[in-house]
Design an enzyme around this catalytic site. Structure first.
Site, PDB file in Angstrom:
ATOM      1  CB  CYS A 181       1.520   0.732 -11.321  1.00 22.55           C
ATOM      2  SG  CYS A 181       1.997  -0.664 -12.331  1.00 22.55           S
ATOM      3  CD  GLU A 226       1.540   1.630  -7.432  1.00 16.67           C
ATOM      4  OE1 GLU A 226       2.093   2.067  -8.463  1.00 16.67           O
ATOM      5  OE2 GLU A 226       1.687   0.459  -7.030  1.00 16.67           O
TER       6      GLU A 226
END
Ligand SMILES: C[S@@+](CC[C@H](N)C(=O)[O-])C[C@H]1O[C@@H](n2cnc3c(N)ncnc32)[C@H](O)[C@@H]1O
Length: 379
Positions: free
Chosen positions: A338, A371
């Site tokens: 992330c 992400e």
């Protein structure tokens, strides 16, 4: 401001559209979303351009999986301070913006927020200047595919000072707990010292049930997380897998059907317990979960898994863990990240792997976050 945020904000200007109206009345004031003035299609293009420039010289980013642009979040931590309940003002830790309704949060949680606001009026909130007071956060969580709702009250003292008028609200929830956060650190998690209702909620991905407890991590955008897990499962082909940073075991359990065996490693004991419970609920026997630091575990680990799944927190994997991966040399590394800056650093440090084009996932629409999934294989 962190490098990732600075760089993506610098690119954002060309994707803004002065004609588009931000869906949130708090836009510009609240620090939560910074891209609501960028049409959603442009947000996707911006994130792809950013990733391609950041990862240049290492690997390209092929595509980005979209999300519902609004109403996607299954979790929101509302700070209760200075007579307000909401999110912090952009860049101002000590200022809270009263949030009446948040368009990126799921609708049912928004309705509950509306109900809770007046009920909390008589509860003492927290003073971050004097470090005194009682209620620090109200944390909302909701299973996107089950609709089950949890509201936790994070308090600075280990005692239930919630008024009787909250009883009806709490009994209509699937789960509610009192959570202690009594240090100077601004944490919205801590010891669960009283369960007022239920104790956990369930999320469901493709028939698999995940039990979520108050402190355990779960990806905040369920539809996109499910897409990511489906992609990871397609990469598994009957081998033994080590799932590092496994949380409540969601990736381990999701891929178990395609693997010979999966071992999940996670540092938070409550999450490991939840992962074991999740394996039991779903009748999955070819997984086990270990409570350990991922780096420490890998230090002792000599062989056995040909594939390692890596899904570290925002700071990225510990350098020792990357060094150890270079020694162990698993055939395949599936790296979920992330934080693209940490991803870049870790991909550069892993030696001798072929890296497929990265796939991005818009896990956090309206915000600069993105992400990614990188697959590394030994040639
Ligand atoms: C990004 S989450 C991933 C969770 C899980 N893979 C999922 O998809 O839900 C990172 C997880 O790493 C855990 N964690 C943080 N530091 C760790 C460490 N040093 N060793 C093992 N787990 C750690 C956190 O508690 C959190 O559950």
């Amino acid at each position: 401001m962190k490098k990732h945020k600075r760089d993506i904000l610098a690119l954002a200007a060309k994707y803004r559209d002065t004609e588009s109206t931000p869906p949130c009345t708090h836009f510009g004031e609240c620090g939560g979303c910074l891209f609501q003035d960028i049409p959603y299609e442009n947000q996707l293009k911006l994130k792809l351009e950013y990733l391609n420039s950041l990862l240049e010289g290492i690997v390209g980013t092929g595509e980005i999986a979209p999300s519902p642009p609004l109403g996607y979040r299954n979790r929101m931590d509302y700070v209760t301070a200075f007579g307000r309940m909401g999110l912090r003002r952009a860049g101002r830790y000590r200022h809270v913006v009263d949030i009446i309704s948040c368009p990126i949060l799921q609708e049912k949680s928004n309705r509950l927020l509306g109900e809770l606001r007046p009920l909390l009026a008589e509860v003492e909130d927290y003073d971050y200047l004097r470090h005194s007071g009682y209620l620090r956060y109200a944390v909302f969580r909701q299973g996107y595919f089950t609709g089950e709702c949890m509201v936790n009250f994070v308090t600075a003292a280990r005692e239930n000072r919630l008024p009787a008028s909250l009883e009806d609200f709490i009994t209509r929830l699937d789960s509610s707990s009192l959570v202690l956060s009594d240090s100077l650190a601004d944490l919205s998690h801590g010891e669960v010292y009283a369960v007022l209702q239920g104790g956990s909620i369930n999320e469901n991905f493709d028939g698999l049930t995940f039990r979520i407890t108050p402190n355990s991590f779960f990806q905040s955008n369920s539809p996109v997380a499910r897409e990511l897990y489906r992609d990871i499962r397609r990469l598994i082909d009957g081998e033994r897998v080590l799932d590092l940073y496994s949380g409540v075991g969601s990736i381990s359990l999701y891929i178990a059907r395609g693997a010979e065996h999966v071992t999940g490693v996670e540092i938070v004991p409550e999450a490991v317990d939840a992962a074991k419970e999740n394996a039991r609920i779903n009748g999955i026997a070819n997984v086990d979960f270990v409570c350990d630091d991922a780096g420490e575990y890998l230090r002792e680990f000599s062989a056995g898994a040909s594939t390692v799944v890596l899904d570290p927190p925002r700071a990225g994997a510990h350098p020792r863990l990357i060094t150890r991966l270079n020694e162990v040399r698993p055939k395949k590394i599936i790296y979920v990240s992330c934080n693209p800056v940490a991803l870049r650093q870790d991909l550069s440090a892993l030696e001798g792997y072929r890296i497929d084009p990265v796939r991005a996932y818009d896990m956090f629409p309206q915000t600069p976050h993105v992400e990614t999934l990188a697959v590394l294989t030994l040639p």
